[in-house]
Design an enzyme around this catalytic site. Structure first.
Site, PDB file in Angstrom:
ATOM      1  N   TRP A  67       0.829  -1.217   0.000  1.00  0.00           N
ATOM      2  CA  TRP A  67       0.000   0.000   0.000  1.00  0.00           C
ATOM      3  C   TRP A  67       0.860   1.262   0.000  1.00  0.00           C
ATOM      4  O   TRP A  67       0.334   2.369  -0.027  1.00  0.00           O
ATOM      5  CB  TRP A  67      -0.949  -0.002   1.197  1.00  0.00           C
ATOM      6  CG  TRP A  67      -0.316  -0.439   2.472  1.00  0.00           C
ATOM      7  CD1 TRP A  67       0.328   0.351   3.363  1.00  0.00           C
ATOM      8  CD2 TRP A  67      -0.270  -1.770   2.993  1.00  0.00           C
ATOM      9  NE1 TRP A  67       0.782  -0.406   4.417  1.00  0.00           N
ATOM     10  CE2 TRP A  67       0.425  -1.721   4.206  1.00  0.00           C
ATOM     11  CE3 TRP A  67      -0.744  -3.018   2.551  1.00  0.00           C
ATOM     12  CZ2 TRP A  67       0.675  -2.846   4.996  1.00  0.00           C
ATOM     13  CZ3 TRP A  67      -0.509  -4.134   3.327  1.00  0.00           C
ATOM     14  CH2 TRP A  67       0.192  -4.043   4.529  1.00  0.00           C
ATOM     15  N   ARG A  68       2.196   1.085   0.061  1.00  0.00           N
ATOM     16  CA  ARG A  68       3.048   2.282   0.018  1.00  0.00           C
ATOM     17  C   ARG A  68       3.417   2.670  -1.405  1.00  0.00           C
ATOM     18  O   ARG A  68       4.054   3.691  -1.621  1.00  0.00           O
ATOM     19  CB  ARG A  68       4.318   2.042   0.840  1.00  0.00           C
ATOM     20  CG  ARG A  68       4.004   2.036   2.319  1.00  0.00           C
ATOM     21  CD  ARG A  68       5.225   2.193   3.165  1.00  0.00           C
ATOM     22  NE  ARG A  68       4.822   2.358   4.539  1.00  0.00           N
ATOM     23  CZ  ARG A  68       5.482   1.884   5.581  1.00  0.00           C
ATOM     24  NH1 ARG A  68       6.607   1.213   5.404  1.00  0.00           N
ATOM     25  NH2 ARG A  68       5.041   2.080   6.791  1.00  0.00           N
TER      26      ARG A  68
ATOM     27  N   GLU B 234      -5.657   0.655   5.503  1.00  0.00           N
ATOM     28  CA  GLU B 234      -5.784   1.212   6.854  1.00  0.00           C
ATOM     29  C   GLU B 234      -6.833   0.449   7.660  1.00  0.00           C
ATOM     30  O   GLU B 234      -6.647   0.207   8.847  1.00  0.00           O
ATOM     31  CB  GLU B 234      -6.128   2.709   6.798  1.00  0.00           C
ATOM     32  CG  GLU B 234      -4.986   3.584   6.322  1.00  0.00           C
ATOM     33  CD  GLU B 234      -3.758   3.512   7.243  1.00  0.00           C
ATOM     34  OE1 GLU B 234      -3.897   3.144   8.414  1.00  0.00           O
ATOM     35  OE2 GLU B 234      -2.657   3.818   6.768  1.00  0.00           O
TER      36      GLU B 234
ATOM     37  N   GLN C  51      -5.924  -3.637  14.294  1.00  0.00           N
ATOM     38  CA  GLN C  51      -5.937  -4.867  15.110  1.00  0.00           C
ATOM     39  C   GLN C  51      -5.260  -6.053  14.430  1.00  0.00           C
ATOM     40  O   GLN C  51      -5.409  -7.173  14.880  1.00  0.00           O
ATOM     41  CB  GLN C  51      -7.374  -5.317  15.457  1.00  0.00           C
ATOM     42  CG  GLN C  51      -8.334  -4.230  15.828  1.00  0.00           C
ATOM     43  CD  GLN C  51      -8.227  -3.832  17.272  1.00  0.00           C
ATOM     44  OE1 GLN C  51      -7.497  -4.455  18.015  1.00  0.00           O
ATOM     45  NE2 GLN C  51      -8.902  -2.796  17.651  1.00  0.00           N
TER      46      GLN C  51
ATOM     47  N   TYR D 228      -8.723   8.158  13.493  1.00  0.00           N
ATOM     48  CA  TYR D 228      -7.428   7.684  13.005  1.00  0.00           C
ATOM     49  C   TYR D 228      -7.470   7.465  11.488  1.00  0.00           C
ATOM     50  O   TYR D 228      -6.613   7.968  10.745  1.00  0.00           O
ATOM     51  CB  TYR D 228      -6.989   6.383  13.721  1.00  0.00           C
ATOM     52  CG  TYR D 228      -5.898   5.720  12.929  1.00  0.00           C
ATOM     53  CD1 TYR D 228      -4.609   6.229  12.972  1.00  0.00           C
ATOM     54  CD2 TYR D 228      -6.181   4.682  12.041  1.00  0.00           C
ATOM     55  CE1 TYR D 228      -3.610   5.711  12.173  1.00  0.00           C
ATOM     56  CE2 TYR D 228      -5.192   4.150  11.244  1.00  0.00           C
ATOM     57  CZ  TYR D 228      -3.908   4.663  11.311  1.00  0.00           C
ATOM     58  OH  TYR D 228      -2.943   4.160  10.500  1.00  0.00           O
TER      59      TYR D 228
ATOM     60  N   ASP E 118      -2.412   6.444  16.449  1.00  0.00           N
ATOM     61  CA  ASP E 118      -2.792   5.042  16.668  1.00  0.00           C
ATOM     62  C   ASP E 118      -1.933   4.499  17.814  1.00  0.00           C
ATOM     63  O   ASP E 118      -1.185   5.263  18.456  1.00  0.00           O
ATOM     64  CB  ASP E 118      -2.634   4.215  15.378  1.00  0.00           C
ATOM     65  CG  ASP E 118      -1.174   3.984  15.013  1.00  0.00           C
ATOM     66  OD1 ASP E 118      -0.287   4.669  15.576  1.00  0.00           O
ATOM     67  OD2 ASP E 118      -0.904   3.105  14.173  1.00  0.00           O
TER      68      ASP E 118
ATOM     69  N   CYS F   1      17.557   4.242  17.148  1.00  0.00           N
ATOM     70  CA  CYS F   1      16.435   5.173  16.950  1.00  0.00           C
ATOM     71  C   CYS F   1      16.912   6.531  16.446  1.00  0.00           C
ATOM     72  O   CYS F   1      17.826   7.130  17.025  1.00  0.00           O
ATOM     73  CB  CYS F   1      15.690   5.331  18.270  1.00  0.00           C
ATOM     74  SG  CYS F   1      14.333   6.510  18.153  1.00  0.00           S
TER      75      CYS F   1
HETATM   76 FE1  SF4 Z   1      11.402   4.974  21.540  1.00  0.00          FE
HETATM   77 FE2  SF4 Z   1      13.872   4.631  22.486  1.00  0.00          FE
HETATM   78 FE3  SF4 Z   1      13.444   6.082  20.285  1.00  0.00          FE
HETATM   79 FE4  SF4 Z   1      12.687   7.008  22.654  1.00  0.00          FE
HETATM   80  S1  SF4 Z   1      14.788   6.577  21.975  1.00  0.00           S
HETATM   81  S2  SF4 Z   1      11.499   7.057  20.760  1.00  0.00           S
HETATM   82  S3  SF4 Z   1      12.049   5.133  23.663  1.00  0.00           S
HETATM   83  S4  SF4 Z   1      13.095   3.857  20.533  1.00  0.00           S
END
Ligand code: SF4
Length: 330
Positions: free
Chosen positions: A25-26, A38, A43, A119, A137, A201
């Site tokens: 779907w992208r 969507e 769920q 949403y 969400d 992250c």
């Molecule tokens: Fe989530 Fe860790 Fe990124 Fe913070 S640093 S948004 S807790 S993955």
């Protein structure tokens, strides 16, 4: 609130461009396809949705095809995805859409369609039409509550409002669809519920939970209800290539219109033979411990139908009955 909104947007954009999953779907801008994805993804896990999504669109490629689909065909295409009111609402919405001059493109018009909540309206409006609406969400709630180090219960209205305000502030108004998808993708793949991968992250240095060492404690959510257990004994009664089933009535609270194997107490005169099969099946908060046995009958009570086993694919069969037939010992 983290002050560097621009830095968060930049980091997410760069990360999403590099790491987003290649999902069917992208690769489309068709609002119908985006809307179907969507609804299916509510769920339900991405991996489980993909084959359903492709098959559903092959059967019902546009709102007109969905609007005119026979109910049994629609439910058969949805069987296994669960939460069947979603399929019925999709069809009701498709019937409303075909009366309109074009697919509704604005948030409030989308919100009027059956089965479309805040949403979904925000997701379709932003992804398909570039409208500036921030989605909230489960994944987004988790990411934002960690980024803010929100200590309130994310199920409470007050906290949700706070997080919606934060989402609205963060939203990149120039690319709302891409931004919404990037934050959902971060929640699905990096900021995971149990083991967030903070070192990978893109907003690690901008995240308050990470800075305070609270990423495993947040978000705070009210305790789930205690799961229940229930036993079920299903029978597979076959005769000359046919199998005995019953259909749930149209006003059934659950799975209306779906076909089921009989339970033991529904056919008291049945003779059971062979080894039983066993499995577990969870629906919402109840885990069923299911036993399935082969059985024969001389006659059966009213309300049952013999259906050809070779035609079962074209009927909506409940997931529990499908699983039972698959687990039946030879
Ligand atoms: Fe989530 Fe860790 Fe990124 Fe913070 S640093 S948004 S807790 S993955």
């Amino acid at each position: 609130m983290p002050s560097d909104v621009a830095a968060i947007r930049r980091s997410l954009r760069k990360w999403y461009g590099k790491h987003k999953r290649d999902l069917p779907w992208r690769s489309t801008a068709d609002p119908y396809r985006i809307w179907i994805s969507e609804i299916m993804l509510q769920q339900t896990r991405v991996a489980a949705v993909i084959p359903y999504y492709e098959r559903f669109l092959a059967l019902f490629p546009d709102p007109a095809a969905l609007a005119s689909a026979p109910e049994q065909e629609l439910l058969a295409a949805w069987a296994g995805l669960g939460y069947y009111s979603r399929a019925r609402n999709l069809q009701k919405a498709a019937r409303a859409i075909v009366q309109l001059p074009r697919f509704p493109f604005d948030y409030s018009a989308l919100l009027e369609l059956p089965g479309v909540g805040e949403y979904t309206a925000a997701a379709v409006a932003s992804i398909a039409f570039g409208r500036p609406h921030a989605v909230l969400d489960g994944n987004v709630l988790r990411v934002l509550s960690r980024m803010l180090a929100e200590h309130g219960d994310i199920k409470s209205t007050l906290v949700r409002r706070r997080l919606q305000t934060f989402a609205d502030t963060l939203l990149d108004k120039k690319r709302p669809g891409e931004f919404n998808q990037s934050i959902m993708e971060l929640g699905a793949t990096i900021c995971r519920p149990k083991q967030p991968l903070c070192t990978a992250c893109p907003v690690c240095t901008l995240c308050s939970a990470r800075q305070q060492g609270l990423e495993h404690q947040l978000p705070v959510s009210a305790a789930r209800p205690i799961p229940r257990r229930q036993e079920k004994h299903l029978l597979a009664i076959e005769k000359q290539g046919k199998i005995l089933l019953w259909q749930r009535p149209a006003d059934s609270r659950r799975l209306a219109g779906f076909w089921e194997l009989p339970e033991r107490q529904q056919v008291p005169g049945a003779s059971i033979y062979g080894e039983p099969g066993e499995f577990r099946h969870t629906i919402v908060n109840t885990t069923y411990l299911v036993q399935v046995s082969r059985a024969s009958v001389l006659s059966h009570p009213n309300g049952f139908t013999w259906l050809a086993k070779s035609s079962l694919e074209t009927f909506p069969l409940s997931t529990i009955s499908k699983k039972a037939l698959a687990r039946l010992p030879e």
